[in-house]
Design a protein around this motif. Structure first.
Motif, PDB file in Angstrom:
ATOM      1  N   UNK A 126      59.587  86.749  46.510  1.00  0.00           N
ATOM      2  CA  UNK A 126      59.779  86.418  47.909  1.00  0.00           C
ATOM      3  C   UNK A 126      60.510  85.084  48.029  1.00  0.00           C
ATOM      4  N   UNK A 127      61.544  85.049  48.861  1.00  0.00           N
ATOM      5  CA  UNK A 127      62.354  83.831  48.969  1.00  0.00           C
ATOM      6  C   UNK A 127      61.549  82.744  49.687  1.00  0.00           C
ATOM      7  N   UNK A 128      61.886  81.485  49.389  1.00  0.00           N
ATOM      8  CA  UNK A 128      61.176  80.377  50.006  1.00  0.00           C
ATOM      9  C   UNK A 128      61.458  80.331  51.507  1.00  0.00           C
ATOM     10  N   UNK A 129      60.411  80.223  52.310  1.00  0.00           N
ATOM     11  CA  UNK A 129      60.598  80.091  53.753  1.00  0.00           C
ATOM     12  C   UNK A 129      61.169  78.700  54.049  1.00  0.00           C
ATOM     13  N   UNK A 130      61.852  78.597  55.220  1.00  0.00           N
ATOM     14  CA  UNK A 130      62.427  77.294  55.565  1.00  0.00           C
ATOM     15  C   UNK A 130      61.336  76.262  55.830  1.00  0.00           C
ATOM     16  N   UNK A 131      60.177  76.712  56.319  1.00  0.00           N
ATOM     17  CA  UNK A 131      59.077  75.762  56.493  1.00  0.00           C
ATOM     18  C   UNK A 131      58.697  75.122  55.163  1.00  0.00           C
ATOM     19  N   UNK A 132      58.622  75.972  54.118  1.00  0.00           N
ATOM     20  CA  UNK A 132      58.280  75.461  52.780  1.00  0.00           C
ATOM     21  C   UNK A 132      59.364  74.527  52.257  1.00  0.00           C
ATOM     22  N   UNK A 133      60.607  74.923  52.457  1.00  0.00           N
ATOM     23  CA  UNK A 133      61.724  74.106  51.955  1.00  0.00           C
ATOM     24  C   UNK A 133      61.712  72.723  52.602  1.00  0.00           C
ATOM     25  N   UNK A 134      61.557  72.677  53.931  1.00  0.00           N
ATOM     26  CA  UNK A 134      61.555  71.396  54.632  1.00  0.00           C
ATOM     27  C   UNK A 134      60.356  70.532  54.236  1.00  0.00           C
ATOM     28  N   UNK A 135      59.189  71.173  54.060  1.00  0.00           N
ATOM     29  CA  UNK A 135      57.979  70.413  53.713  1.00  0.00           C
ATOM     30  C   UNK A 135      58.067  69.813  52.323  1.00  0.00           C
ATOM     31  N   UNK A 136      58.636  70.581  51.396  1.00  0.00           N
ATOM     32  CA  UNK A 136      58.639  70.172  49.987  1.00  0.00           C
ATOM     33  C   UNK A 136      59.806  69.246  49.653  1.00  0.00           C
ATOM     34  N   UNK A 137      60.881  69.318  50.450  1.00  0.00           N
ATOM     35  CA  UNK A 137      62.115  68.610  50.095  1.00  0.00           C
ATOM     36  C   UNK A 137      61.909  67.118  49.860  1.00  0.00           C
ATOM     37  N   UNK A 138      61.058  66.490  50.650  1.00  0.00           N
ATOM     38  CA  UNK A 138      60.878  65.026  50.555  1.00  0.00           C
ATOM     39  C   UNK A 138      60.408  64.600  49.171  1.00  0.00           C
ATOM     40  N   UNK A 139      59.557  65.394  48.566  1.00  0.00           N
ATOM     41  CA  UNK A 139      59.016  65.027  47.244  1.00  0.00           C
ATOM     42  C   UNK A 139      59.695  65.776  46.103  1.00  0.00           C
ATOM     43  N   UNK A 140      60.311  66.944  46.413  1.00  0.00           N
ATOM     44  CA  UNK A 140      60.962  67.748  45.377  1.00  0.00           C
ATOM     45  C   UNK A 140      62.309  68.257  45.883  1.00  0.00           C
ATOM     46  N   UNK A 141      63.362  67.419  45.836  1.00  0.00           N
ATOM     47  CA  UNK A 141      64.683  67.847  46.304  1.00  0.00           C
ATOM     48  C   UNK A 141      65.209  69.074  45.557  1.00  0.00           C
ATOM     49  N   UNK A 142      64.711  69.273  44.320  1.00  0.00           N
ATOM     50  CA  UNK A 142      65.183  70.422  43.548  1.00  0.00           C
ATOM     51  C   UNK A 142      64.749  71.748  44.144  1.00  0.00           C
ATOM     52  N   UNK A 143      63.938  71.704  45.218  1.00  0.00           N
ATOM     53  CA  UNK A 143      63.543  72.937  45.892  1.00  0.00           C
ATOM     54  C   UNK A 143      64.775  73.680  46.413  1.00  0.00           C
ATOM     55  N   UNK A 144      65.863  72.957  46.692  1.00  0.00           N
ATOM     56  CA  UNK A 144      67.097  73.592  47.146  1.00  0.00           C
ATOM     57  C   UNK A 144      67.628  74.526  46.074  1.00  0.00           C
ATOM     58  N   UNK A 145      67.616  74.054  44.831  1.00  0.00           N
ATOM     59  CA  UNK A 145      68.109  74.876  43.714  1.00  0.00           C
ATOM     60  C   UNK A 145      67.225  76.097  43.517  1.00  0.00           C
ATOM     61  N   UNK A 146      65.908  75.902  43.635  1.00  0.00           N
ATOM     62  CA  UNK A 146      64.986  77.014  43.462  1.00  0.00           C
ATOM     63  C   UNK A 146      65.136  78.025  44.598  1.00  0.00           C
ATOM     64  N   UNK A 147      65.305  77.508  45.818  1.00  0.00           N
ATOM     65  CA  UNK A 147      65.488  78.395  46.967  1.00  0.00           C
ATOM     66  C   UNK A 147      66.761  79.218  46.812  1.00  0.00           C
ATOM     67  N   UNK A 148      67.827  78.570  46.354  1.00  0.00           N
ATOM     68  CA  UNK A 148      69.087  79.289  46.146  1.00  0.00           C
ATOM     69  C   UNK A 148      68.913  80.373  45.086  1.00  0.00           C
ATOM     70  N   UNK A 149      68.230  80.044  43.991  1.00  0.00           N
ATOM     71  CA  UNK A 149      68.057  81.006  42.902  1.00  0.00           C
ATOM     72  C   UNK A 149      67.320  82.260  43.384  1.00  0.00           C
ATOM     73  N   UNK A 150      66.264  82.061  44.171  1.00  0.00           N
ATOM     74  CA  UNK A 150      65.509  83.215  44.670  1.00  0.00           C
ATOM     75  C   UNK A 150      66.328  84.018  45.692  1.00  0.00           C
ATOM     76  N   UNK A 151      67.012  83.301  46.559  1.00  0.00           N
ATOM     77  CA  UNK A 151      67.754  83.950  47.634  1.00  0.00           C
ATOM     78  C   UNK A 151      68.979  84.701  47.107  1.00  0.00           C
ATOM     79  N   UNK A 152      69.743  84.038  46.245  1.00  0.00           N
ATOM     80  CA  UNK A 152      71.021  84.613  45.811  1.00  0.00           C
ATOM     81  C   UNK A 152      70.934  85.298  44.453  1.00  0.00           C
ATOM     82  N   UNK A 153      70.580  84.544  43.422  1.00  0.00           N
ATOM     83  CA  UNK A 153      70.648  85.079  42.068  1.00  0.00           C
ATOM     84  C   UNK A 153      69.693  86.243  41.837  1.00  0.00           C
ATOM     85  N   UNK A 154      68.448  86.073  42.324  1.00  0.00           N
ATOM     86  CA  UNK A 154      67.455  87.117  42.088  1.00  0.00           C
ATOM     87  C   UNK A 154      67.451  88.183  43.185  1.00  0.00           C
ATOM     88  N   UNK A 155      68.020  87.874  44.337  1.00  0.00           N
ATOM     89  CA  UNK A 155      67.970  88.807  45.455  1.00  0.00           C
ATOM     90  C   UNK A 155      69.306  89.423  45.802  1.00  0.00           C
TER      91      UNK A 155
END
Length: 589
Positions: free
Chosen positions: A243-272
């Protein structure tokens, strides 16, 4: 590293080693070009994301630090010099070791890993990143403008214009490098029969903007309701991936883990999307390919072209499975040979009609078995250059530490060897090379005093005869001093003073456990660990070691290793003597 499910870990190891092999293949002895840097970056970027998914936080962090070095080179559209390539190769080799020991959480704490990073960053320096380059560019602008009174407008305008163009180009390049694909070149995305192009582009645009500028202005710039709604629509239509990362999760996590963008992209594009959607791209200018860093992306197929995905498909197979397949093929070859002998023995008792069919069937079987053996052998083999590639950097580093000038010559790198033999050869060859550099080849001053060229020579050559691999490591150094070795051996109790040994026999004493002629223990040698390990490791593979040395001229150490590794069969001539059958191995001259 953190504990991971065994099945997931096994898959990660296979993928990680494949990516690291691809990255190392881009590095040549003399460095690496800009295209190679791009390829290495893609491998590290994928590896970082995959390891982060599995919560291998320490490993992902280490990959990220190495990736930072490569990104800085990539941003400047630069290749790697020979020292940079050597330093990066050391990091890649260490990461491969860490991957294979992924269950050990302490391996990344070893000093060699931090030293490798320090060596890499020392080469990059403070001026290697794009940010520092742009800062320096601004300083130059200030200096130019401060002197505008002494420079004419006609002289200043071309300078400022050129700097502005360069700055804009570099900044734009950086933005396009944030995501592994240039999504602006997407023409259409069909998912479950629906055109979702605008939805996909919006998701990727916001991801890129988040990575570059952070979340501060996103709510003002985009229709957040559509963003969230489109994401839910796309998620429901995807059949592959997690399941791809929801935008709520991305926004919440970004402050402490900017790499969430890379993980979100991987789930959304590469795996999906890359697996489920039909993606077409805008046509490019003649002779140019669409800019994309994702090997899974489908490109437009022109008339007459064959879809690359139909032409060739790749699978990852564990080394253990390949070894088992190779052993089974070896057994099949043995059965084939037994059948041939049986046909020869029983042929005269079989009717002529059946005899012909039997021979025809055996001919087909023989051809198919030989083909299968050749294919499996190629799959189970690696090139010897995978072992040799790290040696020049080892020599270069030690030479600098010891004040020596040594040139390395390599030969036979294209010989194929079993994968199992690659790991068995790594440590012995490094031990031998370190000894040659430390003990064998003299300093520049010592060589010149002895009438030699100041530059020493270390030659590592490989050859193959049938199923036997010969690796010769020779240097033109001072050679082994038999008297010194004998005295040391007597003092350590290896031999007695009464033993009468020829020089060649004395030379072999260096293989005794704990034996060393160095008086002091250094970071390079003197601990008495090395040559005994070389011999025991080589003999464990069924091989042998041969050493010859001439005082004042140099030393030659030869490794003879069987390439069959217990998986291949040999041609044998059967001979009957006194009702007993003997098998004599056949080797071509």
């Amino acid at each position: 590293m953190s504990p991971v499910d065994n099945n997931l870990l096994e898959g990660f190891v296979l993928e990680a080693l494949t990516l690291l092999d691809e990255a190392r293949d881009e590095i040549q002895v003399d460095g690496c070009g800009a295209d190679g840097v791009d390829a290495i970056f893609r491998c590290l970027h994928t590896l970082k994301g995959t390891s982060s998914f599995l919560d291998l936080i320490d490993f992902s962090s280490y990959v990220h630090k190495v990736e930072d070095f490569v990104r800085a080179k990539q941003e400047m559209h630069d290749g790697l010099s020979e020292p940079e390539a050597s330093a990066l190769l050391i990091c890649l080799n260490l990461m491969a070791d860490a991957v294979q020991e992924a269950e050990d959480p302490t391996i990344l704490e070893q000093s060699s890993y931090q030293e490798a990073l320090q060596g890499l960053n020392a080469l990059l320096g403070q001026d290697g990143s794009q940010e520092n380059f742009l800062a320096q560019l601004e300083e130059i602008k200030v200096l130019v403008l401060a002197n505008k009174k002494v420079m004419s407008a006609d002289a200043m305008l071309p300078i400022i214009t050129e700097m502005k163009v360069l700055q804009d180009k570099l900044t734009a390049t950086k933005k396009h490098d944030v995501l592994p694909i240039n999504y602006r070149s997407i023409e259409r995305v069909l998912l479950a029969g629906n055109d979702v192009t605008d939805m996909v582009k919006l998701q990727l645009t916001v991801l890129e903007d988040l990575a570059i500028n952070g979340p501060t202005e996103l709510f003002a710039k985009y229709d957040i309701v559509s963003l969230f709604s489109d994401q839910e629509t796309l998620q429901n239509a995807l059949a592959n991936g997690e399941e791809i990362f929801s935008w709520e999760t991305i926004f919440d996590v970004y402050a402490t883990m900017p790499e969430v963008v890379e993980q979100a992209f991987a789930r959304f594009w590469q795996e999906g999307l890359a697996k489920d959607a039909e993606i077409t791209w805008l046509e490019t200018e003649p002779g140019k390919e669409i800019e994309t860093k994702d090997s899974s992306v489908k490109r437009p197929i022109k008339d007459g072209d064959q879809d690359s995905s139909e032409k060739e498909e790749f699978f990852r197979v564990s080394g253990k499975v390949m070894q088992e397949v190779a052993q089974n093929v070896g057994a099949l070859v043995a059965n084939r040979n037994s059948l041939e002998n049986l046909i020869q023995e029983m042929g005269k008792h079989i009717p002529v009609t059946y005899r012909k069919h039997l021979k025809d069937s055996y001919t087909d079987l023989d051809h198919n078995v030989n083909t299968l053996e050749t294919k499996v052998s190629s799959l189970n083999n690696r090139l010897l250059k995978d072992v040799f590639r790290r040696l020049p950097s080892v020599v270069s580093k030690l030479s600098d530490e010891l004040g020596k000038d040594i040139i390395v010559e390599l030969g036979g790198e294209d010989i194929e060897i079993p994968r199992a033999l690659v790991k068995s050869l790594n440590d012995p060859l490094v031990h031998i090379v370190r000894n040659s550099v430390d003990h064998g080849i003299e300093t520049i001053a010592e060589r010149q005093q002895r009438g030699k060229s100041g530059q020493g020579k270390l030659s590592i050559m490989a050859s193959r005869v049938d199923d036997l691999l010969n690796i010769s490591i020779s240097d033109d150094g001072k050679g082994l001093d038999a008297e010194k070795i004998r005295a040391k051996a007597i003092s350590k109790g290896v031999i007695s003073a009464e033993d009468q040994l020829e020089d060649q026999e004395i030379h072999q004493l260096i293989f005794a456990p704990g034996f060393s002629t160095n008086e002091e223990v250094t970071s390079i040698s003197g601990r008495g660990v090395g040559m005994d390990v070389v011999r025991s490791t080589v003999e464990a593979t069924g091989g042998r070691v041969n050493l010859t040395s001439t005082l004042g001229e140099g030393t030659v150490l030869e490794l003879f290793l069987p390439l069959d590794m217990g998986n291949q069969t040999r041609d044998v001539q059967l001979v009957e003597v006194n009702n007993e059958v003997y098998g004599i191995e056949y080797r071509s001259l």
